[in-house]
Design a protein around this motif. Structure first.
Motif, PDB file in Angstrom:
ATOM      1  N   ALA A  20      31.515   9.134   5.858  1.00 30.34           N
ATOM      2  CA  ALA A  20      31.717   7.853   6.525  1.00 30.34           C
ATOM      3  C   ALA A  20      32.790   7.043   5.822  1.00 30.34           C
ATOM      4  CB  ALA A  20      30.400   7.079   6.565  1.00 30.34           C
ATOM      5  N   PRO A  40      29.512   4.095  16.213  1.00 28.99           N
ATOM      6  CA  PRO A  40      28.351   4.176  15.312  1.00 28.99           C
ATOM      7  C   PRO A  40      27.497   5.412  15.554  1.00 28.99           C
ATOM      8  CG  PRO A  40      28.587   1.945  16.160  1.00 28.99           C
ATOM      9  CD  PRO A  40      29.575   2.783  16.915  1.00 28.99           C
ATOM     10  N   GLU A  41      27.414   5.869  16.807  1.00 27.97           N
ATOM     11  CA  GLU A  41      26.609   7.057  17.124  1.00 27.97           C
ATOM     12  C   GLU A  41      27.123   8.313  16.431  1.00 27.97           C
ATOM     13  OE1 GLU A  41      26.279   4.365  20.812  1.00 27.97           O
ATOM     14  OE2 GLU A  41      27.806   4.889  19.336  1.00 27.97           O
ATOM     15  N   LEU A  43      28.172   8.468  13.223  1.00 28.84           N
ATOM     16  CA  LEU A  43      27.922   8.451  11.776  1.00 28.84           C
ATOM     17  C   LEU A  43      26.902   9.494  11.351  1.00 28.84           C
ATOM     18  CD1 LEU A  43      27.839   4.601  11.107  1.00 28.84           C
ATOM     19  CD2 LEU A  43      29.537   6.224  10.226  1.00 28.84           C
ATOM     20  N   ALA A  85      24.008   2.698  20.131  1.00 28.13           N
ATOM     21  CA  ALA A  85      24.732   1.483  19.751  1.00 28.13           C
ATOM     22  C   ALA A  85      25.431   0.835  20.939  1.00 28.13           C
ATOM     23  CB  ALA A  85      25.754   1.804  18.661  1.00 28.13           C
ATOM     24  N   ASP A 128      30.910  -0.651   7.383  1.00 30.36           N
ATOM     25  CA  ASP A 128      29.707   0.170   7.450  1.00 30.36           C
ATOM     26  C   ASP A 128      29.250   0.235   8.902  1.00 30.36           C
ATOM     27  OD1 ASP A 128      28.768  -2.380   7.900  1.00 30.36           O
ATOM     28  OD2 ASP A 128      27.654  -2.524   6.021  1.00 30.36           O
ATOM     29  N   ARG A 129      28.016   0.688   9.131  1.00 34.13           N
ATOM     30  CA  ARG A 129      27.515   0.803  10.501  1.00 34.13           C
ATOM     31  C   ARG A 129      27.529  -0.551  11.210  1.00 34.13           C
ATOM     32  NH1 ARG A 129      24.567   4.499  13.438  1.00 34.13           N
ATOM     33  NH2 ARG A 129      23.587   3.585  15.277  1.00 34.13           N
ATOM     34  N   GLU A 133      29.279  -1.423  14.663  1.00 31.22           N
ATOM     35  CA  GLU A 133      28.506  -1.909  15.805  1.00 31.22           C
ATOM     36  C   GLU A 133      29.088  -3.199  16.366  1.00 31.22           C
ATOM     37  OE1 GLU A 133      24.475  -2.142  14.469  1.00 31.22           O
ATOM     38  OE2 GLU A 133      24.082  -0.015  14.874  1.00 31.22           O
TER      39      GLU A 133
END
Length: 347
Positions: A20, A40-41, A43, A85, A128-129, A133
Motif C-alpha cells: 500500500a 480502497p477496495e 488495498l 467503499a 491511508d485507507r 475513501e
C-alpha cells in the motif's frame, strides 16, 4: 512526464501487488495514476500474488457509449470490486491495475522506494485507507445527492478513443494479446455491420427487439445459490419492447449465447453506480446476476472487461428442486444498459 511504469505484462504471468505504501506514493491528489483511481477496495490485495488475466489495452466506454477506448500500461488480474467503499455498489466490475502497482514475481525482489514523497511531488504522510475513501466522493458543495468516483466513472478520462477502422488494434490483439484470430476477425466484422445497421436500420447487430409498448413483469424472488434456466430467444423477445428492453433493462445481443443454459444465481441486483453521473441507482423491478455470466464481446471488438449481465426474472425459469444440475456454462454483456428513467436514485 508519465509516472507509470511499463512492464509489458502478458496473460498468465505471475505478479505481486505492491505494498500500500508503494502504491499510494504513485498517486496524485485525487488518488489516481494517469486518471485511473486506485480504490480502497483494492488495498486487500496488496502484497498478494495473482496471474494476469488479460491486458486492458482496449476497453468499452460505458460512461458515454462512445465506443472502444485505448488504455496504456494496464491489466486485469481477474479481481472484482466488492463496492464496500462505494455505498455497496453491486456491479462487481473487474478491477484495472496499472503496471506501476505490480511487480513480476520472477524478477528480482525490489524494496519499497517511498521515502515520504510521492512520484507526483506530494508528501505521502497521512495517505491511508481513510485518505482513499475520501476520494471516492465527487459531490459538489451544496449537492444533496452523493455522487461516487470509481474506476468505472473515470474510465473515459483514463483512456483514449480507439476508432473501429484503425487496423493496428486488430493486429495487436492477435500478436500481443494472443487473441484467437477468428474472434478478432469476428469483432471487426460485427463492428462494421453494427455501424451499417445503426445508420441505415436504426438498430444494432444482432437485433433483439420485441413489439410491446408495455412490457410484462414476473417476480420469482430468486435468491443467491438457486439454479435457473435462461429462457429461449423467442420467449425473451416476447417480453421486450421495440428497443429490446423490459421495463428499461436491455436484453443485449451478447446475452443470446446463454439462452437455454443453466446457471446459479450469484446475487440480486439492488443498487449500482451510474457511470455517467456517479449517482447510486436502484433498478425498478427485480433483476439478478448469474455466476460466470458476463460479456465476452462475441458481437463486438475484443474487450476484456467481462462486465456482468443483468437479468430480469421473467427471462429465467427456476430449476425444480432435485432436478439433475450440470456445471455452469460460460457467459457474456454490458452493464451500461439500463436507462436512467427506469432507475431510482439511492440514498
Amino acid at each position: 512526464m508519465s509516472n507509470s511504469e511499463q512492464l509489458d505484462l502478458r496473460r498468465g504471468e505471475l505478479v505481486e501487488v505492491r505494498s500500500a505504501e508503494e502504491i499510494l506514493a504513485t498517486l496524485d491528489k485525487n488518488g489516481s495514476l494517469e486518471d485511473m483511481p486506485f480504490m480502497p477496495e483494492m488495498l486487500v490485495f496488496c502484497g498478494k500474488q495473482f496471474s494476469v488475466r488479460s491486458r486492458a489495452d482496449s476497453t468499452c466506454d460505458t460512461v458515454s457509449a462512445s465506443g472502444m477506448r485505448r488504455m496504456e500500461g494496464t491489466v486485469h488480474l481477474g479481481l472484482r470490486c466488492d463496492g464496500a467503499a462505494h455505498g455497496g455498489c453491486q456491479a462487481g466490475c473487474l478491477l484495472f491495475w496499472k503496471e506501476t502497482w505490480l511487480r513480476r514475481v520472477s524478477g528480482e525482489a525490489q524494496a519499497p522506494s517511498n521515502n515520504g514523497t510521492s512520484r507526483n511531488g506530494a508528501g505521502t504522510i497521512g495517505r491511508d485507507r481513510a485518505w482513499l475513501e475520501a476520494r471516492t466522493i465527487q459531490s459538489e458543495p451544496g449537492d444533496s445527492e452523493i455522487r461516487y468516483r470509481c474506476q468505472a466513472t473515470e474510465l473515459k478520462n483514463a483512456s483514449q478513443p480507439l476508432p473501429w477502422w484503425k487496423p493496428g488494434q486488430y493486429l495487436h490483439d492477435i500478436v500481443v494479446n494472443k487473441e484467437p484470430v477468428i474472434d478478432v476477425v469476428r469483432g471487426f466484422v460485427c463492428a462494421t455491420v453494427n455501424k451499417l445497421t445503426r445508420r441505415f436500420l436504426s438498430h444494432g447487430f444482432p437485433n433483439v427487439a420485441g413489439t410491446l409498448k408495455q412490457t410484462p413483469v414476473e417476480e420469482l424472488n430468486l435468491q443467491p445459490g438457486e439454479w435457473v434456466i435462461v429462457k429461449s430467444r423467442e420467449e425473451i423477445v416476447a417480453t421486450l419492447d421495440n428497443s429490446g428492453r423490459n421495463r428499461g433493462l436491455m436484453f443485449d445481443g451478447e446475452m443470446l449465447p446463454f439462452c437455454g443454459k443453466r446457471f446459479r444465481v450469484l446475487r440480486r441486483m439492488e443498487q449500482m453506480i451510474e457511470e455517467s453521473t456517479g449517482r447510486m441507482l436502484k433498478p425498478r423491478g427485480a433483476s439478478v446476476i448469474l455466476e460466470n455470466v458476463f460479456c465476452t464481446s462475441r458481437f463486438r471488438r475484443v474487450c476484456p472487461r467481462a462486465i456482468y449481465s443483468y437479468w430480469r426474472e421473467i427471462w429465467l425459469r427456476r430449476v425444480p428442486v432435485g432436478e439433475n444440475l450440470p456445471a455452469t456454462g460460460e457467459a457474456p454483456c454490458l452493464n451500461g444498459n439500463i436507462e436512467a428513467d427506469h432507475l431510482v436514485p439511492g440514498g
